[in-house]
Design an enzyme around this catalytic site. Structure first.
Site, PDB file in Angstrom:
ATOM      1  N   GLU A 178       0.810  -1.275   0.428  1.00  0.00           N
ATOM      2  CA  GLU A 178      -0.024   0.102  -0.105  1.00  0.00           C
ATOM      3  C   GLU A 178       1.024   0.938   0.472  1.00  0.00           C
ATOM      4  OE1 GLU A 178      -3.375  -1.676   2.969  1.00  0.00           O
ATOM      5  OE2 GLU A 178      -2.253  -0.062   3.322  1.00  0.00           O
ATOM      6  N   CYS A 217       4.598  -7.730   7.845  1.00  0.00           N
ATOM      7  CA  CYS A 217       5.494  -7.642   8.788  1.00  0.00           C
ATOM      8  C   CYS A 217       5.647  -7.653  10.044  1.00  0.00           C
ATOM      9  CB  CYS A 217       5.126  -5.990   9.610  1.00  0.00           C
ATOM     10  SG  CYS A 217       5.862  -4.982  10.716  1.00  0.00           S
ATOM     11  N   CYS A 233      -2.666  -3.242  14.652  1.00  0.00           N
ATOM     12  CA  CYS A 233      -2.233  -2.641  13.121  1.00  0.00           C
ATOM     13  C   CYS A 233      -2.845  -4.251  12.400  1.00  0.00           C
ATOM     14  CB  CYS A 233      -0.571  -2.458  13.088  1.00  0.00           C
ATOM     15  SG  CYS A 233      -0.081  -2.609  11.408  1.00  0.00           S
ATOM     16  N   CYS A 239       2.518   8.595   1.706  1.00  0.00           N
ATOM     17  CA  CYS A 239       3.432   7.787   2.628  1.00  0.00           C
ATOM     18  C   CYS A 239       3.356   5.604   2.257  1.00  0.00           C
ATOM     19  CB  CYS A 239       2.349   6.823   4.269  1.00  0.00           C
ATOM     20  SG  CYS A 239       2.933   6.100   4.848  1.00  0.00           S
ATOM     21  N   CYS A 287       1.906  -5.705  15.396  1.00  0.00           N
ATOM     22  CA  CYS A 287       1.527  -4.721  17.192  1.00  0.00           C
ATOM     23  C   CYS A 287      -0.094  -5.141  16.356  1.00  0.00           C
ATOM     24  CB  CYS A 287       1.740  -3.287  16.196  1.00  0.00           C
ATOM     25  SG  CYS A 287       3.746  -3.035  16.799  1.00  0.00           S
ATOM     26  N   CYS A 289      -3.131   1.482   8.129  1.00  0.00           N
ATOM     27  CA  CYS A 289      -2.025   0.418   7.462  1.00  0.00           C
ATOM     28  C   CYS A 289      -2.716  -0.461   7.444  1.00  0.00           C
ATOM     29  CB  CYS A 289      -0.839   1.121   8.761  1.00  0.00           C
ATOM     30  SG  CYS A 289       0.318  -0.475   7.916  1.00  0.00           S
TER      31      CYS A 289
HETATM   32  S1  SF4 Z   1       2.257  -0.424  13.044  1.00  0.00           S
HETATM   33 FE1  SF4 Z   1       1.770  -2.359  12.198  1.00  0.00          FE
HETATM   34  S2  SF4 Z   1       3.139  -1.850  10.070  1.00  0.00           S
HETATM   35 FE2  SF4 Z   1       3.581  -0.567  11.952  1.00  0.00          FE
HETATM   36  S3  SF4 Z   1       5.809  -1.883  12.722  1.00  0.00           S
HETATM   37 FE3  SF4 Z   1       3.857  -2.721  13.866  1.00  0.00          FE
HETATM   38  S4  SF4 Z   1       2.356  -4.733  13.278  1.00  0.00           S
HETATM   39 FE4  SF4 Z   1       4.095  -3.274  11.449  1.00  0.00          FE
END
Ligand code: SF4
Length: 363
Positions: free
Chosen positions: A93, A115, A122, A108, A119, A332
């Protein structure tokens, strides 16, 4: 680096090396860099100041392929979210965020497909980590967009943890700042990290681009629950590294996503003030962008106001960042997740019992 013959994957230094190995001088690399990255010309036959032999080499030993737009969604506020397809079919994206009142367009960009930082707020974290992006795939997201000449600022804050793909990110920053390539000022580029401390230290000593740290919690207990990276690099390590910076012009941006009943209470704000004391910083407060896949909620406005007032009263520079592109789910990972759901390859996230307990108890 996984070079597969596509010259648009390479940063400036890698492009020079590839040509030097074939007996071509440095100025050839500079010419080629300019054609691809400044002029946006990908066909060697249209690169008019290159010799016939050199153009022949480009056509026989290499190719030049950029990411391409697979899908675009435009918000009422002008934010456009793009799903870009890479040469191997993977998707990432890229978000176009215009601020006409400020004469700025910020883009962005993503740095990885998926990833691994995990988190819990996310959506990208819920997607399988597929691979790192090459330098040219990161910078190439800018080149792939229509109206790219209007771009004034770049944030590396999309899918992925930039410092988990350090060398390619540095190559991408070279492409973005090189006078023969995209030629953006270093102060207009911000790299955002979840807190990979060793790579962050290296970045602070090697780059003049700006740094943002995704903080999101006033203490280790809450941060451990929502950002697993904190167990490896707790707040004392993360903030200690920032306190060591000697450069008087250094100013870090902290990002703090306010999540209802998780980290948005007045006592959290007071703790946050103490936590970052002595670090030259500004605090961006973001309201959690709800989506059906994750059971976190946006905070009430009253809480947000009260939270910011405590920060402001302490003398901290803080801003409430309104969500851009809410009507198109511009947080995101959301567009890529939707794309994968249509493909049947998306697995909905499951929050850990510990986190759910923490949320329920209002920790
Ligand atoms: S917010 Fe999402 S993309 Fe960013 S580091 Fe954490 S898991 Fe990875």
């Amino acid at each position: 680096m996984n070079f597969n013959g596509n010259l648009a994957l390479l940063g400036p230094k890698a492009l020079e090396s590839w040509l030097a190995e074939r007996g071509h001088p440095r100025f050839r690399a500079r010419q080629l860099l300019r054609w691809i990255w400044k002029e946006g010309v990908l066909d060697p036959d249209a690169m008019s100041n290159l010799s016939k032999d050199f153009r022949h080499l480009l056509k026989t030993d290499a190719r030049i392929v950029l990411p391409k737009i697979l899908h675009a969604q435009e918000s009422e506020d002008g934010t456009i979210k793009y799903l870009l397809q890479l040469e191997d079919g993977k998707t990432v994206e890229t978000v176009w965020i215009p601020r006409e009142d400020q004469g700025r367009v910020t883009v962005c960009v993503s740095t990885q497909v998926g990833c691994k930082m995990g988190c819990t707020f996310c959506l990208t974290a819920q997607q399988r980590v597929e691979r790192d992006l090459e330098a040219g795939e990161i910078a190439g997201q800018l080149l792939a967009l229509p109206n790219r000449k209007k771009i004034t600022n770049v944030v590396l804050m999309g899918m992925g943890e930039p410092f988990d793909n350090y060398d390619n990110v540095m190559g991408a920053l070279d492409l973005m700042t090189d006078g023969e390539a995209l030629f953006l000022g270093t102060r207009r580029i911000t790299v955002s990290t979840s807190g990979l401390v060793p790579a962050m230290r290296r970045f602070l000593s090697e780059s003049k681009c700006r740094l943002a740290v995704s903080l999101n919690a006033p203490n280790d207990e809450i941060r451990n629950l929502i950002m697993p990276i904190n167990k490896a690099y707790p707040l004392a390590d993360l903030l200690g590294a920032l306190r060591e910076v000697k450069d008087k012009r250094f100013l870090v941006t902290f990002e703090y996503i306010l999540i209802r009943d998780v980290n948005d209470r007045p006592e959290h704000a007071r703790e946050l003030v103490k936590l970052v004391k002595g670090i030259p910083c500004k605090m961006n407060l973001l309201l959690y962008n709800e989506n059906p896949q994750i059971p976190f909620k946006r905070p009430e406005w009253e809480r947000v106001d009260a939270f910011q007032k405590i920060l402001n009263d302490s003398g901290m520079l803080s801003f409430i960042r309104t969500s851009r592109g809410r009507d198109i789910s511009a947080a995101c990972g959301q567009l890529a997740s939707e794309h994968k759901r249509r493909d049947n390859s998306f697995k909905p996230p499951r929050l850990s019992p510990t986190l759910l307990e923490g949320v329920a108890a209002g920790e």
